[in-house]
Write an enzyme that holds these catalytic residues in place. Structure first.
Site, PDB file in Angstrom:
ATOM      1  N   SER A   1       1.435   5.209  -2.685  1.00 18.49           N
ATOM      2  CA  SER A   1       0.845   6.298  -2.549  1.00 18.49           C
ATOM      3  C   SER A   1       1.940   7.561  -2.576  1.00 18.49           C
ATOM      4  CB  SER A   1       0.153   6.338  -1.436  1.00 18.49           C
ATOM      5  OG  SER A   1      -0.690   7.749  -1.017  1.00 18.49           O
TER       6      SER A   1
ATOM      7  N   TYR B   1      -1.246   4.775   7.768  1.00 15.20           N
ATOM      8  CA  TYR B   1      -1.301   4.753   6.432  1.00 15.20           C
ATOM      9  C   TYR B   1      -0.191   5.088   5.905  1.00 15.20           C
ATOM     10  CZ  TYR B   1      -3.159   4.921   1.683  1.00 15.20           C
ATOM     11  OH  TYR B   1      -3.426   4.850   0.257  1.00 15.20           O
TER      12      TYR B   1
HETATM   13  P1  NAD Z   1     -10.828   0.312  -2.665  1.00 13.59           P
HETATM   14  O1  NAD Z   1     -11.151   0.325  -1.310  1.00 13.59           O
HETATM   15  O2  NAD Z   1     -11.667   0.634  -3.798  1.00 13.59           O
HETATM   16  O3  NAD Z   1      -9.971  -1.126  -3.316  1.00 13.59           O
HETATM   17  C1  NAD Z   1      -9.271  -1.805  -2.285  1.00 13.59           C
HETATM   18  C2  NAD Z   1      -9.474  -3.466  -2.542  1.00 13.59           C
HETATM   19  O4  NAD Z   1      -8.787  -3.925  -1.461  1.00 13.59           O
HETATM   20  C3  NAD Z   1     -11.118  -3.604  -1.953  1.00 13.59           C
HETATM   21  O5  NAD Z   1     -11.667  -4.271  -2.839  1.00 13.59           O
HETATM   22  C4  NAD Z   1     -10.971  -4.359  -0.739  1.00 13.59           C
HETATM   23  O6  NAD Z   1     -11.890  -5.486  -0.577  1.00 13.59           O
HETATM   24  C5  NAD Z   1      -9.500  -5.071  -0.885  1.00 13.59           C
HETATM   25  N1  NAD Z   1      -8.888  -5.429   0.411  1.00 13.59           N
HETATM   26  C6  NAD Z   1      -8.563  -4.775   1.464  1.00 13.59           C
HETATM   27  N2  NAD Z   1      -8.482  -5.426   2.398  1.00 13.59           N
HETATM   28  C7  NAD Z   1      -8.405  -6.649   2.178  1.00 13.59           C
HETATM   29  C8  NAD Z   1      -8.107  -7.953   2.752  1.00 13.59           C
HETATM   30  N3  NAD Z   1      -7.852  -8.043   4.114  1.00 13.59           N
HETATM   31  N4  NAD Z   1      -8.252  -9.188   1.845  1.00 13.59           N
HETATM   32  C9  NAD Z   1      -8.367  -9.027   0.558  1.00 13.59           C
HETATM   33  N5  NAD Z   1      -8.735  -7.963  -0.055  1.00 13.59           N
HETATM   34  C10 NAD Z   1      -8.692  -6.628   0.618  1.00 13.59           C
HETATM   35  O7  NAD Z   1      -9.690   1.218  -2.888  1.00 13.59           O
HETATM   36  P2  NAD Z   1      -8.730   1.833  -3.986  1.00 13.59           P
HETATM   37  O8  NAD Z   1      -8.751   3.308  -4.020  1.00 13.59           O
HETATM   38  O9  NAD Z   1      -9.116   1.201  -5.458  1.00 13.59           O
HETATM   39  O10 NAD Z   1      -7.315   1.332  -3.616  1.00 13.59           O
HETATM   40  C11 NAD Z   1      -6.312   0.476  -4.521  1.00 13.59           C
HETATM   41  C12 NAD Z   1      -5.040   0.933  -3.782  1.00 13.59           C
HETATM   42  O11 NAD Z   1      -4.723   2.308  -4.064  1.00 13.59           O
HETATM   43  C13 NAD Z   1      -4.670   0.895  -2.280  1.00 13.59           C
HETATM   44  O12 NAD Z   1      -3.484   0.196  -2.149  1.00 13.59           O
HETATM   45  C14 NAD Z   1      -4.844   2.185  -1.880  1.00 13.59           C
HETATM   46  O13 NAD Z   1      -4.069   2.381  -0.867  1.00 13.59           O
HETATM   47  C15 NAD Z   1      -3.901   3.089  -2.898  1.00 13.59           C
HETATM   48  N6  NAD Z   1      -4.389   4.398  -3.226  1.00 13.59           N
HETATM   49  C16 NAD Z   1      -5.568   4.776  -3.208  1.00 13.59           C
HETATM   50  C17 NAD Z   1      -5.725   6.206  -3.177  1.00 13.59           C
HETATM   51  C18 NAD Z   1      -7.114   6.766  -3.320  1.00 13.59           C
HETATM   52  O14 NAD Z   1      -7.358   8.021  -3.447  1.00 13.59           O
HETATM   53  N7  NAD Z   1      -8.055   6.131  -3.724  1.00 13.59           N
HETATM   54  C19 NAD Z   1      -4.807   7.101  -3.270  1.00 13.59           C
HETATM   55  C20 NAD Z   1      -3.225   6.629  -3.181  1.00 13.59           C
HETATM   56  C21 NAD Z   1      -3.157   5.100  -3.108  1.00 13.59           C
END
Ligand code: NAD
Length: 243
Positions: A130, A143
């Site tokens: 991130s 985080y």
């Molecule tokens: P999201 O919540 O839509 O997807 C995350 C997925 O991870 C979910 O489907 C969830 O079920 C799965 N997950 C979480 N815990 C789990 C576990 N214990 N076992 C199995 N699966 C698990 O979020 P996203 O925004 O698509 O995030 C994807 C990645 O991008 C993450 O690593 C997040 O930190 C990173 N990210 C997101 C943002 C944002 O603004 N959305 C910004 C920077 C980084």
């Protein structure tokens, strides 16, 4: 980008960025194993549901994907969780959850995937860090720390495994319009659509990222077009770096 004949494992495949990535990898010809707590209804070649907090599950994922797909060229450690608050507001459960999903699971999956890829002559891994892993934002101490940890681990692995033909890089998004961001707004009593539109005004490109904006960068990083990139932390921010 062309992925015909390539095989991939994607974690967090049911989430915003994960679902877009799986769809794009398959559209480009890859065969994909999807991992998430529930993978029901996801179009993919192999379904490997489970909880990444279970070390046995995380350790076994790469071998299971390789066995079911016949090979394993690409791994994307995309699953993640976000907890809000300063250190003083962080419970033991928050700590264990954040470290477990954001750091320990990718560590376990990389540790298991690297020998499989090395034996096959190479591969590509992308970890999802991130912008906040590069420069922390406020009120999300654990985080930010976990994303800094996976960014650092990616740089280390990128150096250590390049000689085996394995390229390990990280994507570092700023705000992305996914369930993670939207549920955070909803929890705090904001209408997600309004909050996303408002937040978009703070981005020089005029909007926050959509999942496909991040998925396309991951696609590039696991493709041959990125063949000389190892240990890179690629920021994807619409012109809005965290200060
Ligand atoms: P999201 O919540 O839509 O997807 C995350 C997925 O991870 C979910 O489907 C969830 O079920 C799965 N997950 C979480 N815990 C789990 C576990 N214990 N076992 C199995 N699966 C698990 O979020 P996203 O925004 O698509 O995030 C994807 C990645 O991008 C993450 O690593 C997040 O930190 C990173 N990210 C997101 C943002 C944002 O603004 N959305 C910004 C920077 C980084």
């Amino acid at each position: 980008m062309e992925f015909t004949g390539k095989t991939a494992l994607v974690t967090g495949a049911a989430g915003g960025i994960g679902a877009s990535l799986v769809q794009r990898l398959r559209a480009a010809g890859a065969r994909v194993a999807v991992a998430d707590r529930s993978v029901d209804g996801i179009d993919a070649e192999v379904h490997l549901p489970g909880d990444l907090l279970d070390p046995t599950y995380a350790d076994a994922l790469p071998a299971k994907a390789a066995e079911a797909l016949g090979s394993l060229d690409i791994v994307v450690n995309n699953a993640g969780v976000i907890t809000r608050g300063a250190v003083t507001a962080t419970s033991d459960d928050d700590w264990a959850l954040s470290l477990g999903v954001n750091v320990e699971a990718p560590f376990r999956i990389c540790r298991a995937a690297i020998p499989i890829m090395a034996a096959a002559g190479g591969g590509a891994i992308v970890n999802t860090a991130s912008c906040w892993g590069l420069r922390p934002g406020p009120d999300h101490a654990i985080y930010c720390m976990t994303k800094a940890a996976i960014a650092s681990l990616t740089q280390c692995m990128g150096q250590d495994h390049a000689h085996q033909g394995i390229r390990i890089n990280a994507v570092c998004p700023n705000e992305v319009n996914t369930p993670m961001l939207r549920s955070g707004f909803a929890k705090r009593g904001f209408d997600p659509d309004t909050a996303v539109a408002e937040l978009g005004k703070s981005v020089p490109l005029g909007r926050i990222a959509e999942p496909a904006d991040i998925a396309d960068v991951i696609l590039f990083l696991v493709s041959d077009a990125a063949r000389y990139m190892c240990g890179a932390l690629v920021e994807v921010n619409g012109g809005k770096p965290v200060q």
